[in-house]
Design a protein around this motif. Structure first.
Motif, PDB file in Angstrom:
ATOM      1  N   THR A 182       0.837  -1.198   0.296  1.00 29.43           N
ATOM      2  CA  THR A 182       0.174  -0.163   0.051  1.00 29.43           C
ATOM      3  C   THR A 182       0.817   1.230   0.018  1.00 29.43           C
ATOM      4  O   THR A 182       0.489   2.252  -0.783  1.00 29.43           O
ATOM      5  N   ILE A 183       2.055   1.189   0.839  1.00 33.51           N
ATOM      6  CA  ILE A 183       2.724   2.526   0.922  1.00 33.51           C
ATOM      7  C   ILE A 183       3.206   2.800  -0.636  1.00 33.51           C
ATOM      8  O   ILE A 183       3.545   4.112  -0.960  1.00 33.51           O
ATOM      9  N   GLY A 184       3.525   1.758  -1.386  1.00 39.02           N
ATOM     10  CA  GLY A 184       3.808   1.981  -2.606  1.00 39.02           C
ATOM     11  C   GLY A 184       2.910   2.439  -3.880  1.00 39.02           C
ATOM     12  O   GLY A 184       3.273   2.874  -4.822  1.00 39.02           O
ATOM     13  N   ASN A 185       1.718   2.593  -3.320  1.00 40.58           N
ATOM     14  CA  ASN A 185       0.653   3.287  -4.272  1.00 40.58           C
ATOM     15  C   ASN A 185       0.708   4.744  -3.936  1.00 40.58           C
ATOM     16  O   ASN A 185       0.233   5.407  -4.953  1.00 40.58           O
ATOM     17  N   LEU A 186       1.423   5.347  -3.195  1.00 42.38           N
ATOM     18  CA  LEU A 186       1.964   6.856  -2.894  1.00 42.38           C
ATOM     19  C   LEU A 186       2.922   7.091  -3.782  1.00 42.38           C
ATOM     20  O   LEU A 186       3.971   6.329  -3.615  1.00 42.38           O
ATOM     21  N   SER A 187       3.248   8.279  -4.053  1.00 41.68           N
ATOM     22  CA  SER A 187       4.448   8.820  -4.824  1.00 41.68           C
ATOM     23  C   SER A 187       5.334   8.704  -3.671  1.00 41.68           C
ATOM     24  O   SER A 187       5.009   8.605  -2.355  1.00 41.68           O
ATOM     25  N   ARG A 188       6.781   9.041  -3.910  1.00 37.50           N
ATOM     26  CA  ARG A 188       7.636   8.719  -3.016  1.00 37.50           C
ATOM     27  C   ARG A 188       7.679  10.058  -1.990  1.00 37.50           C
ATOM     28  O   ARG A 188       7.802   9.842  -0.630  1.00 37.50           O
ATOM     29  N   ASP A 189       7.436  11.180  -2.356  1.00 38.99           N
ATOM     30  CA  ASP A 189       6.974  12.210  -1.630  1.00 38.99           C
ATOM     31  C   ASP A 189       5.864  12.100  -0.529  1.00 38.99           C
ATOM     32  O   ASP A 189       5.890  12.446   0.531  1.00 38.99           O
ATOM     33  N   ALA A 190       4.983  11.510  -1.225  1.00 38.15           N
ATOM     34  CA  ALA A 190       3.687  11.388  -0.495  1.00 38.15           C
ATOM     35  C   ALA A 190       3.686  10.315   0.691  1.00 38.15           C
ATOM     36  O   ALA A 190       3.309  10.455   1.812  1.00 38.15           O
ATOM     37  N   ALA A 191       4.558   9.339   0.290  1.00 37.37           N
ATOM     38  CA  ALA A 191       4.884   8.252   1.073  1.00 37.37           C
ATOM     39  C   ALA A 191       5.581   8.753   2.265  1.00 37.37           C
ATOM     40  O   ALA A 191       5.435   8.401   3.579  1.00 37.37           O
ATOM     41  N   ALA A 192       6.650   9.801   2.212  1.00 38.91           N
ATOM     42  CA  ALA A 192       7.482  10.292   3.096  1.00 38.91           C
ATOM     43  C   ALA A 192       6.648  11.165   4.127  1.00 38.91           C
ATOM     44  O   ALA A 192       6.958  10.916   5.212  1.00 38.91           O
ATOM     45  N   GLY A 193       5.570  11.881   3.408  1.00 39.00           N
ATOM     46  CA  GLY A 193       4.550  12.662   3.936  1.00 39.00           C
ATOM     47  C   GLY A 193       3.589  12.062   5.093  1.00 39.00           C
ATOM     48  O   GLY A 193       3.360  12.134   6.221  1.00 39.00           O
ATOM     49  N   LEU A 194       3.128  10.833   4.302  1.00 41.17           N
ATOM     50  CA  LEU A 194       2.303   9.847   5.318  1.00 41.17           C
ATOM     51  C   LEU A 194       3.140   9.613   6.505  1.00 41.17           C
ATOM     52  O   LEU A 194       2.515   9.235   7.418  1.00 41.17           O
ATOM     53  N   LEU A 195       4.348   8.989   6.252  1.00 40.90           N
ATOM     54  CA  LEU A 195       4.982   8.437   7.637  1.00 40.90           C
ATOM     55  C   LEU A 195       5.193   9.474   8.688  1.00 40.90           C
ATOM     56  O   LEU A 195       5.260   9.419   9.679  1.00 40.90           O
ATOM     57  N   ARG A 196       5.458  10.641   8.187  1.00 42.75           N
ATOM     58  CA  ARG A 196       5.679  11.693   8.867  1.00 42.75           C
ATOM     59  C   ARG A 196       4.375  12.284   9.749  1.00 42.75           C
ATOM     60  O   ARG A 196       4.251  12.363  10.800  1.00 42.75           O
ATOM     61  N   GLY A 197       3.504  12.027   9.080  1.00 37.10           N
ATOM     62  CA  GLY A 197       2.108  12.409   9.592  1.00 37.10           C
ATOM     63  C   GLY A 197       1.643  11.186  10.589  1.00 37.10           C
ATOM     64  O   GLY A 197       0.956  11.448  11.695  1.00 37.10           O
ATOM     65  N   ILE A 198       2.262   9.808  10.426  1.00 34.35           N
ATOM     66  CA  ILE A 198       1.983   8.741  11.421  1.00 34.35           C
ATOM     67  C   ILE A 198       2.657   9.251  12.632  1.00 34.35           C
ATOM     68  O   ILE A 198       2.134   9.104  13.836  1.00 34.35           O
ATOM     69  N   HIS A 199       3.795   9.322  12.306  1.00 35.96           N
ATOM     70  CA  HIS A 199       4.802   9.592  13.519  1.00 35.96           C
ATOM     71  C   HIS A 199       4.393  10.914  14.572  1.00 35.96           C
ATOM     72  O   HIS A 199       4.010  10.621  15.602  1.00 35.96           O
ATOM     73  N   ALA A 200       3.708  11.919  13.710  1.00 34.31           N
ATOM     74  CA  ALA A 200       2.949  12.939  14.432  1.00 34.31           C
ATOM     75  C   ALA A 200       1.936  12.710  15.258  1.00 34.31           C
ATOM     76  O   ALA A 200       1.622  13.475  16.221  1.00 34.31           O
ATOM     77  N   ARG A 201       1.319  11.560  14.649  1.00 36.58           N
ATOM     78  CA  ARG A 201       0.184  11.138  15.570  1.00 36.58           C
ATOM     79  C   ARG A 201       0.350  10.034  16.488  1.00 36.58           C
ATOM     80  O   ARG A 201      -0.676   9.739  17.536  1.00 36.58           O
ATOM     81  N   LEU A 202       1.569   9.619  16.685  1.00 33.80           N
ATOM     82  CA  LEU A 202       2.103   8.619  17.644  1.00 33.80           C
ATOM     83  C   LEU A 202       2.779   9.210  18.667  1.00 33.80           C
ATOM     84  O   LEU A 202       2.969  10.378  18.758  1.00 33.80           O
ATOM     85  N   ALA A 203       2.949   8.529  19.984  1.00 35.83           N
ATOM     86  CA  ALA A 203       3.638   9.125  21.096  1.00 35.83           C
ATOM     87  C   ALA A 203       4.793   8.326  21.369  1.00 35.83           C
ATOM     88  O   ALA A 203       4.897   7.074  20.752  1.00 35.83           O
ATOM     89  N   PRO A 204       5.739   8.738  22.233  1.00 30.82           N
ATOM     90  CA  PRO A 204       6.783   7.927  22.345  1.00 30.82           C
ATOM     91  C   PRO A 204       6.460   6.578  23.102  1.00 30.82           C
ATOM     92  O   PRO A 204       5.408   6.477  23.748  1.00 30.82           O
TER      93      PRO A 204
END
Ligand code: SAM
Length: 318
Positions: free
Chosen positions: A159-181
């Protein structure tokens, strides 16, 4: 050729019209997953040509105990783009002390299939389905966590491969921002390999992938009242070497007309002109680790398939 839109179109009609007006003409791949599309995708995962699904199933089964033991606890697993989650089951069943599970998927049918597939999974204290896009769905799950609970996001398959490389990086940043340590991310990636093996995986002999692709047009006809002839488009799988991605296209056979009355849009495709419907970017194992690391995650472990190159990478959110 009219390529204009009226003010009345719904957001979807406008989005589709804008995509068809672009060069290359493009349709968002999330639209592949209506109820028929989700059922067809399930069938694709059973095809002999679609090695990724087999590789994922094998990897997750083989390393279930190690993955389960490495997840933070008490665990709430939030699976993004869960699909049926059938292959996730062995890992879930191996989480010591049990877990709660939330499936996030844009397709209500996928969420229904998931509920059936995970019924009676050992250790599952609660099951929840959220019909939403990836980040809003994760946000909802994160807002409902109880004190002390740890979230692990599963984002598996290609599924991550369905996003452009930039969008994939952005999505992972978005996931990171919504998670806690203390939280974690298990990310699946389809790895680079000889395109000669990839092409049949996206253009199988039984024509299931072709039906999956063409169903997008049938959906637009049903849901948007779009006017076109889906049978006038041929499924095509292409390897784009420069971008290192597989592409699915719908190629006009003879001149084809498309109209989206709700958006006041109409266009004509010349014979051979195509609409790009899906990208599947391929990664190396190292790129996968780098992708998570640049989003702020720490690499915990990576498991790789041998027969069909795929990886499951576990990241910690510290
Ligand atoms: C390629 S399938 C993978 C399904 C499953 N994870 C697997 O590996 O077999 C992608 C899944 O993500 C869902 N999906 C696609 N785009 C989405 C989005 N923007 N937000 C949420 N779910 C999405 C689809 O409905 C589909 O179930």
């Amino acid at each position: 050729m009219i390529e204009a839109a009226s003010a009345e179109g719904t957001a979807l009609a406008w989005e589709v019209a804008a995509g068809l007006n672009a060069r290359p003409r493009v349709l968002p791949c999330r639209l592949l997953y209506d109820s028929v599309g989700s059922a067809l995708f399930e069938a694709i995962t059973l095809l002999p040509e679609y090695g990724l699904a087999r590789a994922d199933r094998k990897l997750l089964r083989q390393h279930a105990a190690a993955i389960g033991a490495a997840l933070p606890r008490p665990s709430v697993v939030v699976e993004l783009g869960a699909g049926s989650a059938r292959k996730t089951r062995p890992v879930l069943a191996a989480i010591p002390g049990g877990f709660a599970y939330t499936a996030v998927d844009i397709s209500p049918e996928a969420v229904r299939i998931c509920r059936r597939a995970l019924a009676e999974t050992p250790g599952m204290a609660a099951w929840r389905g959220v019909v939403a896009e990836f980040l809003p769905g994760l946000e909802q799950a994160a807002a409902e966590r109880r004190p002390g609970q740890r979230l692990t996001v599963f984002f598996l398959g290609g599924t991550i491969g369905n996003l452009s490389r930039d969008a994939a990086a952005g999505l992972l940043r978005g996931i990171h921002a919504r998670l806690a340590p203390g939280d974690a991310l298990l990310l699946g990636t389809d790895l680079e390999q000889n395109p000669a093996r990839l092409l049949p995986a996206y253009d199988d002999a039984a024509g299931v992938t072709a039906a999956f692709n063409r169903n997008l047009l049938v959906r637009l006809r049903r849901e948007l009242g779009a006017q076109m002839d889906p049978a006038g488009f041929a499924h095509e799988a292409r390897w784009n070497a420069a971008e290192r991605r597989m592409e699915m296209h719908l190629r006009a056979v003879g001149e084809q007309a498309i109209a989206i009355p709700e958006a006041g849009f109409a266009c004509r495709l010349a014979d051979g002109e195509s609409i790009w419907t899906e990208a599947s970017y391929k990664y190396t194992a190292q790129e996968t680790r780098h992708l998570g690391a640049t989003a702020g995650f720490e690499v915990v472990a990576q498991w790789r398939g041998e027969e069909w190159p795929a990886a499951e990478t576990l990241f910690a959110r510290n």
